[in-house]
Motif scaffolding. Structure first.
Motif, PDB file in Angstrom:
ATOM      1  N   LEU A 104       0.898  -1.205   0.177  1.00 51.29           N
ATOM      2  CA  LEU A 104       0.036  -0.040   0.128  1.00 51.29           C
ATOM      3  C   LEU A 104       0.978   1.221  -0.011  1.00 51.29           C
ATOM      4  O   LEU A 104       2.185   1.179   0.271  1.00 51.29           O
ATOM      5  N   LEU A 136      -8.500   3.067   1.438  1.00 52.76           N
ATOM      6  CA  LEU A 136      -7.625   1.913   0.993  1.00 52.76           C
ATOM      7  C   LEU A 136      -8.311   1.356  -0.236  1.00 52.76           C
ATOM      8  O   LEU A 136      -7.423   1.137  -1.078  1.00 52.76           O
ATOM      9  N   SER A 144      -5.815   0.992  -3.810  1.00 54.86           N
ATOM     10  CA  SER A 144      -5.612  -0.462  -3.940  1.00 54.86           C
ATOM     11  C   SER A 144      -6.691  -1.192  -4.738  1.00 54.86           C
ATOM     12  O   SER A 144      -7.791  -0.690  -4.518  1.00 54.86           O
ATOM     13  N   ARG A 192      -6.186  -6.914   3.163  1.00 58.63           N
ATOM     14  CA  ARG A 192      -5.556  -5.800   3.477  1.00 58.63           C
ATOM     15  C   ARG A 192      -5.754  -5.282   4.848  1.00 58.63           C
ATOM     16  O   ARG A 192      -4.692  -4.510   5.243  1.00 58.63           O
TER      17      ARG A 192
END
Length: 501
Positions: free
Chosen positions: A55, A115, A119, A194
């Motif tokens: 990330l 996030l 991603s 994640r």
């Protein structure tokens, strides 16, 4: 086997050794040539060997969160919510344990949105079915479309690509042997995660550190890598004699201040008083007195229940060593019915003063009787979900000024800030449930002081309330780090004192 780290332990029920997933690679290297490897475990190991792309930095994730921009419905994230988003984005596993009413849902969704922007990831939300509409509304304000899962139907495998997992009412997974806890752990520890962020206003509902262990396992906390060491250090884990065999007892508490210090990096606990300018919450203890004839009938009914239990224990139908708990439960049920006249009088006074009232009980029977006498909206597990939502909307819209609910239904995730008067007919076993019930009304949007009325009848209520307050002190040490002198008598000793009275 005993040299493998993280440590495993022998599980007699499964007739095998149990290890944390972190030990899988070492186990494979040590024993893979001698034993077959489960295909699902092999897939996990391959996923570990081919990790997801990294990330961006924390600063870039915070920038992508766009914390100062208004939501699609015009709301702005509050200061404590923006701080919560930044805190979550710095951690791949965390427990957001803010008090009820601080807006944990929107905080977690705002962090998850960042996030997703940075991603190739999917958003999964585990929540009770009754709260799915709430999650949908909040996600819509952030232009998100999460996949909503119920606690009863958790998948064994996450979707392809990376996954951000949000778990609401995470204290549902406090029993490590429960099927839903095992299902959550399997999902949360998958290599494609994640981030795993757990949400719970009561992560330590009953004041026992062992309840935190599954939550720590789910977020990959270092303390959870060695289960036996955790139980020995913080749960007073020890072997004790139980009949003809030895059993492992880890239901106690020890070294709580050290536990709080070690939890702090991955557990965020904030009080409403520190984040919001809310009116206060007051507790009012209201003693209920019975006439001599009523007390005599109550004593007779309790004695009959006790004799009936002992007869069933003699016949082998129930456990003989659970008499204390059975007697206390019978006392709570009988006392709840005896308090109905006092509850009716109190509710009538509050309604006459123009107040909306929410009344909680653990038992359906007294709630049904109250509804027949007072009217109002009834929320119990026996009411279908759609009808529950309709009744809740009528109460929130002002069509009704009385809501009658069980702790299990009304005390979870609902916003009842229209009411400033809460009546607890009797208290549940755990302080977390009592707090959840009260804070349905004392939350973001409350406009006046919330008063919680605790109806107390005799020694049984005094015992439960004393247990709640002593457990609350223990929780205060673990979550808030505040030093308390913890004094608590065994339940059996306290109950024997009541019976002597």
């Amino acid at each position: 086997m005993r040299r493998i780290r993280p440590r495993g332990f022998w599980h007699s029920r499964h007739q095998g050794w149990l290890f944390p997933f972190e030990a899988a690679q070492l186990l494979k290297n040590q024993f893979g040539a001698h034993f077959p490897i489960d295909p699902a475990l092999q897939q996990w190991l391959e996923a570990v060997d081919h990790p997801l792309p990294p990330l961006p930095t924390h600063a870039n994730l915070v920038a992508a969160a766009d914390l100062n921009a208004p939501l699609s419905d015009g709301r702005q994230l509050l200061r404590h919510q923006r701080a919560g988003v930044r805190w979550l984005l710095a951690r791949r596993g965390a427990v957001l344990a803010d008090e009820m009413g601080l807006g944990k849902t929107i905080t977690a969704l705002a962090a998850a949105r960042s996030l997703l922007r940075c991603s190739d990831s999917r958003l999964l939300v585990v929540a009770p079915v009754a709260l799915h509409q709430h999650w949908q509304r909040e996600a819509l304000s952030l232009e998100l479309a999460p996949q909503l899962l119920s606690w009863a139907r958790l998948p064994q495998e996450p979707p392809p690509a990376g996954v951000v997992l949000l778990v609401d009412e995470a204290h549902f997974a406090q029993n490590i042997d429960a099927k839903r806890t095992q299902a959550l752990l399997r999902l949360a520890r998958h290599p494609r995660m994640r981030a795993v962020w757990l949400l719970s206003g009561t992560p330590l509902k009953n004041g026992r550190p062992v309840q935190l262990l599954p939550l720590l396992m789910a977020i990959g906390h270092p303390l959870a890598r060695d289960r036996r060491a955790y139980e020995e250090l913080f749960c007073n884990g020890h072997w004790r004699q139980a009949g003809a065999r030895m059993v492992w007892d880890c239901q106690g508490a020890s070294r709580l201040e050290e536990l709080q210090r070690l939890l702090r990096p991955q557990l965020l606990f904030r009080r409403k008083a520190d984040c919001l300018d809310l009116p206060p919450k007051l507790r009012c203890f209201r003693p209920v007195l019975l006439a001599a004839s009523q007390q005599k009938r109550l004593d007779l009914a309790l004695q009959q229940r006790l004799e009936n239990y002992r007869q069933r224990a003699t016949a082998g139908l129930v456990r003989s060593d659970a008499e204390t708990l059975a007697l206390l439960t019978a006392m709570r049920r009988l006392c709840a019915l005896q308090k109905l006249p006092a509850a009716i009088s109190l509710v009538q006074q509050l309604r006459a003063a123009g107040e909306a009232v929410v009344l909680f009980s653990s038992f359906v029977a007294p709630l049904a009787q109250l509804q027949r006498f007072l009217g109002g909206e009834l929320l119990t597990g026996q009411v279908p979900l759609l009808q529950r939502q309709q009744r809740l909307l009528r109460f929130q819209a002002g069509s009704s000024d009385l809501l009658l609910a069980t702790y299990g239904v009304g005390g979870i995730g609902l916003g009842l800030e229209r009411a400033s008067q809460v009546v607890l007919l009797e208290r549940p076993w755990t302080p977390g449930d009592a707090e959840q019930a009260e804070d349905r009304c004392h939350r973001l949007g409350s406009k006046s002081t919330v008063t919680s009325h605790w109806l107390q009848l005799g020694s049984a209520d005094a015992l439960i309330d004393a247990l709640i307050l002593s457990k609350a002190d223990r929780i205060e040490v673990v979550l808030a780090g505040r030093r308390r002198l913890l004094q608590r008598q065994p339940l059996a000793k306290m109950l024997n004192e009541i019976l002597q009275e």
